[in-house]
Design a protein around this motif. Structure first.
Motif, PDB file in Angstrom:
ATOM      1  N   LYS A 100       0.833  -1.204   0.000  1.00  9.74           N
ATOM      2  CA  LYS A 100       0.000   0.000   0.000  1.00  9.74           C
ATOM      3  C   LYS A 100       0.871   1.259   0.000  1.00  9.74           C
ATOM      4  CE  LYS A 100      -3.963   1.982   2.471  1.00  9.74           C
ATOM      5  NZ  LYS A 100      -4.898   1.806   3.607  1.00  9.74           N
ATOM      6  N   GLN A 101       1.959   1.205   0.762  1.00  5.54           N
ATOM      7  CA  GLN A 101       2.865   2.357   0.810  1.00  5.54           C
ATOM      8  C   GLN A 101       3.548   2.564  -0.547  1.00  5.54           C
ATOM      9  OE1 GLN A 101       3.050   4.370   3.390  1.00  5.54           O
ATOM     10  NE2 GLN A 101       4.558   5.737   2.467  1.00  5.54           N
ATOM     11  N   LEU A 102       3.947   1.478  -1.194  1.00  3.33           N
ATOM     12  CA  LEU A 102       4.544   1.580  -2.528  1.00  3.33           C
ATOM     13  C   LEU A 102       3.555   2.219  -3.499  1.00  3.33           C
ATOM     14  CD1 LEU A 102       6.744   0.901  -4.665  1.00  3.33           C
ATOM     15  CD2 LEU A 102       5.573  -1.301  -4.971  1.00  3.33           C
ATOM     16  N   ALA A 103       2.309   1.789  -3.433  1.00  5.95           N
ATOM     17  CA  ALA A 103       1.289   2.324  -4.345  1.00  5.95           C
ATOM     18  C   ALA A 103       1.170   3.838  -4.207  1.00  5.95           C
ATOM     19  CB  ALA A 103      -0.053   1.650  -4.071  1.00  5.95           C
ATOM     20  N   SER A 104       1.240   4.332  -2.973  1.00  8.47           N
ATOM     21  CA  SER A 104       1.172   5.769  -2.756  1.00  8.47           C
ATOM     22  C   SER A 104       2.380   6.474  -3.362  1.00  8.47           C
ATOM     23  CB  SER A 104       1.085   6.069  -1.255  1.00  8.47           C
ATOM     24  OG  SER A 104       0.877   7.447  -1.035  1.00  8.47           O
ATOM     25  N   CYS A 105       3.551   5.849  -3.263  1.00 10.08           N
ATOM     26  CA  CYS A 105       4.764   6.429  -3.849  1.00 10.08           C
ATOM     27  C   CYS A 105       4.678   6.487  -5.374  1.00 10.08           C
ATOM     28  CB  CYS A 105       5.989   5.614  -3.442  1.00 10.08           C
ATOM     29  SG  CYS A 105       6.375   5.652  -1.681  1.00 10.08           S
ATOM     30  N   GLU A 106       3.871   5.645  -5.976  1.00 10.94           N
ATOM     31  CA  GLU A 106       3.778   5.571  -7.439  1.00 10.94           C
ATOM     32  C   GLU A 106       2.833   6.614  -8.038  1.00 10.94           C
ATOM     33  OE1 GLU A 106       4.689   0.774  -7.981  1.00 10.94           O
ATOM     34  OE2 GLU A 106       2.647   1.464  -7.542  1.00 10.94           O
ATOM     35  N   SER A 107       2.194   7.432  -7.223  1.00  6.59           N
ATOM     36  CA  SER A 107       1.265   8.442  -7.720  1.00  6.59           C
ATOM     37  C   SER A 107       1.960   9.418  -8.667  1.00  6.59           C
ATOM     38  CB  SER A 107       0.663   9.216  -6.545  1.00  6.59           C
ATOM     39  OG  SER A 107      -0.034  10.356  -7.000  1.00  6.59           O
ATOM     40  N   SER A 108       1.252   9.842  -9.688  1.00 12.08           N
ATOM     41  CA  SER A 108       1.804  10.808 -10.642  1.00 12.08           C
ATOM     42  C   SER A 108       1.958  12.196 -10.038  1.00 12.08           C
ATOM     43  CB  SER A 108       0.893  10.907 -11.870  1.00 12.08           C
ATOM     44  OG  SER A 108      -0.308  11.606 -11.555  1.00 12.08           O
ATOM     45  N   ASP A 109       1.232  12.467  -8.962  1.00 13.12           N
ATOM     46  CA  ASP A 109       1.172  13.827  -8.421  1.00 13.12           C
ATOM     47  C   ASP A 109       2.527  14.348  -7.962  1.00 13.12           C
ATOM     48  OD1 ASP A 109      -1.983  14.461  -8.000  1.00 13.12           O
ATOM     49  OD2 ASP A 109      -1.537  12.348  -7.734  1.00 13.12           O
ATOM     50  N   TRP A 110       3.336  13.454  -7.395  1.00 15.59           N
ATOM     51  CA  TRP A 110       4.634  13.913  -6.906  1.00 15.59           C
ATOM     52  C   TRP A 110       5.440  14.500  -8.059  1.00 15.59           C
ATOM     53  CZ3 TRP A 110       2.554  13.565  -2.616  1.00 15.59           C
ATOM     54  CH2 TRP A 110       1.943  12.405  -2.151  1.00 15.59           C
ATOM     55  N   PHE A 111       5.439  13.867  -9.211  1.00 10.72           N
ATOM     56  CA  PHE A 111       6.250  14.300 -10.344  1.00 10.72           C
ATOM     57  C   PHE A 111       5.681  15.569 -10.979  1.00 10.72           C
ATOM     58  CE2 PHE A 111       6.370   9.733  -9.743  1.00 10.72           C
ATOM     59  CZ  PHE A 111       7.727   9.527  -9.552  1.00 10.72           C
ATOM     60  N   TRP A 112       4.358  15.710 -10.911  1.00 13.72           N
ATOM     61  CA  TRP A 112       3.693  16.927 -11.418  1.00 13.72           C
ATOM     62  C   TRP A 112       4.278  18.167 -10.766  1.00 13.72           C
ATOM     63  CZ3 TRP A 112      -0.881  18.257 -14.355  1.00 13.72           C
ATOM     64  CH2 TRP A 112      -1.395  19.534 -14.104  1.00 13.72           C
ATOM     65  N   TRP A 113       4.499  18.125  -9.450  1.00  6.06           N
ATOM     66  CA  TRP A 113       4.855  19.333  -8.711  1.00  6.06           C
ATOM     67  C   TRP A 113       6.336  19.677  -8.775  1.00  6.06           C
ATOM     68  CZ3 TRP A 113       1.594  22.908  -7.387  1.00  6.06           C
ATOM     69  CH2 TRP A 113       0.248  22.571  -7.250  1.00  6.06           C
ATOM     70  N   PHE A 114       7.199  18.718  -9.098  1.00 13.57           N
ATOM     71  CA  PHE A 114       8.620  19.045  -9.176  1.00 13.57           C
ATOM     72  C   PHE A 114       8.868  19.957 -10.372  1.00 13.57           C
ATOM     73  CE2 PHE A 114       9.078  14.643  -7.189  1.00 13.57           C
ATOM     74  CZ  PHE A 114       9.133  15.163  -5.908  1.00 13.57           C
TER      75      PHE A 114
END
Length: 572
Positions: free
Chosen positions: A502-516
């Motif tokens: 479940k934690q890995l799945a959260s890390c795989e979200s596209s949102d993190w890359f959007w904001w960088f």
């Protein structure tokens, strides 16, 4: 003579996972704030216009968090720090961290439409701006009553227009202006809980009535084509710089897991299996559509740029967009059963970025006139199907009254229009399949090839290609390699494996890359950067591995002033 046209709105509802799963606390408040403003207002406008049909896309990780908030209000165990402070009786004894949280959070609204119109709220803002240069010494003069008023006003302006119109309590508090008591704040707190608990049931009822179609997205909103093949980014942008990692290990199984989990989530919450999937960021590739086909997905959608790139590859030129954009497509081969629709970027961006500055009725009439012009330009004997797809939550704070008058005028005009038919993708395909060759519908076409891309510019440059985005991908790929090694061992028991997955799945979200990226505001980049690294750190802890020291260093800085605060981008 007016010609017929089918119109599909797809309102995409999404927030990434803001929870610290170790503590259970929410680190950012955007889920519950959009719930009381946008998710409730969007349902309200549909309830008021029962002849208007739309597609609403809920990402499962958003629904997870909405249900988490429901549980908090039911049990009284509040794990969102801002909500805890709103309901707290004594605000005179806030510690430094709590004061800082309120001051850094409660002015993060669109100043023009959500702060400046309210004299008492603006006065609180002006006082803060006057004292802020003096730092903590001068800010220490702010009283508990100041924080009570600030917390109250922040939540009042985030209440949707329908909430204000249906609950006299909100108008009463806004009229009071200042000096809010604990009883005032508790009333508002209870109303917030009531609104949030009604969100999912309201949309389920709209779906059961046939007015809306509910679609889904792979569970944690991953950039699926890049998980399947990082090199797919070069299909639309051949010279793009890619991460050092050549692939995302086991990407296909991860995409399948997100998709299966999403379908299960949808079935549990809405009682049916979703027919359609809006992939995260409208990002598609042939490999992804083949995954969708295996799971019997009936339709998907993407951006206009993806279709243009695909047709340009096949034909080396593009005709007028009226000749190709407004019809369904399918691929050859294994993915042939998945119908593809493509977003009208111009119309979608008018709603997302332009109409907020217009009079509501003028904007609605202009939108209708654009649709009528598209119908007139359609190939002889065809009725175009127009896809208007955009974020269903972030645009409205830039509109007067949260878009209330725009939606009232637009939906009223559409439900009485003689030739524009609002529909859903499944409803449209039902008619298409039942009446092959019907001249009242668009002609379905076959795409010889699909060029991988997203709804933003038709490529993946928003999520990969810059040094900071690529570094974030490398950190994720390394974490996944470690994850695979641990999962292949007997280090974790079954319960621990589920938590780590479940934690890995959260890390795989596209949102993190959007904001960088330096083009985004520094405060937003800092928040998402910290949350992404925190998620990766927690993954290592769940895997019982040392946390790499590199995760202590920020990935991206930010510093830009983008449109809409960076929450939305234009399609082209």
């Amino acid at each position: 003579m007016s010609r017929p046209l089918d119109l599909v709105f797809l309102w995409h509802m999404h927030q990434p996972d803001y929870r610290d799963h170790a503590s259970g606390d929410f680190l950012l408040p955007w889920v519950y704030l959009h719930a009381i403003k946008d998710y409730t207002d969007m349902a309200f406008h549909l309830e008021q216009h029962p002849q208007v049909k739309v597609t609403v896309n809920f990402v499962p990780v958003l629904l997870d968090q909405l249900e988490d908030y429901e549980q908090q209000f039911t049990t009284g165990q509040i794990r969102d720090p801002l909500l805890r402070l709103l309901a707290r009786e004594n605000l005179n004894d806030l510690n430094v961290e709590e004061r800082d949280l309120v001051l850094t959070s409660c002015f993060r609204s669109n100043h023009h439409s959500m702060v400046a119109p309210y004299q008492a709220y603006k006065r609180l803002s002006d006082l803060y701006k006057m004292l802020e240069p003096g730092g903590s010494t001068e800010l220490a003069y702010l009283s508990g009553q100041y924080f009570a008023d600030l917390l109250t006003w922040y939540h009042l302006v985030w209440c949707g227009e329908s909430v204000r119109r249906e609950h006299n309590l909100v108008i009463g508090l806004m009229s009071k202006n200042e000096g809010f008591s604990h009883a005032d704040r508790k009333w508002l707190f209870d109303l917030i809980g009531q609104v949030i608990c009604g969100i999912i049931p309201r949309y389920r009822k709209l779906a059961e009535s046939g007015q809306i179609e509910l679609s889904t997205t792979p569970h944690y909103h991953p950039l699926a084509p890049l998980l399947l093949d990082i090199n797919s980014a070069r299909e639309s942008k051949p010279d793009i710089s890619l991460p050092q990692s050549k692939c995302y290990p086991g990407g296909k199984s991860r995409v399948q897991a997100h998709l299966l989990s999403a379908q299960k989530s949808h079935q549990t919450r809405f009682g049916v299996t979703p027919h359609g999937i809006w992939p995260a960021e409208g990002a598609v590739s042939t490999a992804l559509l083949e995954v969708f086909a295996v799971q019997e997905c009936r339709w998907t959608a993407s951006g206009e740029g993806v279709l243009a790139n695909s047709l340009r590859t096949a034909e080396h030129y593009l005709p007028e967009r009226a000749q190709y954009l407004y019809r369904p497509y399918h691929l050859q081969g294994a993915a042939s059963g998945v119908r593809c629709f493509f977003r009208d970027d111009r119309l979608s961006d008018l709603i997302g970025f332009e109409y907020s500055r217009w009079n509501g009725k003028d904007a609605a009439l202009h939108f209708i006139s654009q649709l009528e012009a598209i119908a007139q330009q359609a190939p002889e004997g065809e009725a175009p199907v127009v896809s208007v797809i955009l974020d269903g939550e972030n645009a409205w704070e830039y509109y007067p009254y949260n878009g209330y008058h725009f939606f009232t005028d637009l939906y009223s005009a559409l439900q009485t229009h003689s030739t524009i038919r609002t529909t859903t993708y499944s409803g449209y395909l039902d008619r298409l399949d039942e009446a092959e060759g019907n001249k009242q519908l668009a002609k379905e076409e076959e795409l010889p090839r699909l060029v991988a891309g997203s709804w933003v510019y038709g490529d993946f440059s928003t999520w990969i290609g810059s040094p900071d985005k690529n570094r974030a991908w490398d950190l994720l790929c390394i974490a996944k390699q470690n994850y695979d090694l641990v999962m292949a061992s007997d280090r974790l028991n079954e319960a621990e494996r589920l938590i780590a997955e479940k934690q890995l799945a959260s890390c795989e979200s596209s949102d993190w890359f959007w904001w960088f990226g330096d083009y985004n505001p520094a405060h937003a980049v800092e928040s998402f950067d910290r949350l992404y690294r925190s998620n990766l750190m927690q993954l290592y802890r769940y895997l019982k591995l040392p946390v790499p020291a590199i995760l202590n260093s920020p990935i991206s800085q930010g510093g830009g002033l983008p449109e809409s605060g960076g929450t939305m981008r234009r399609g082209s």
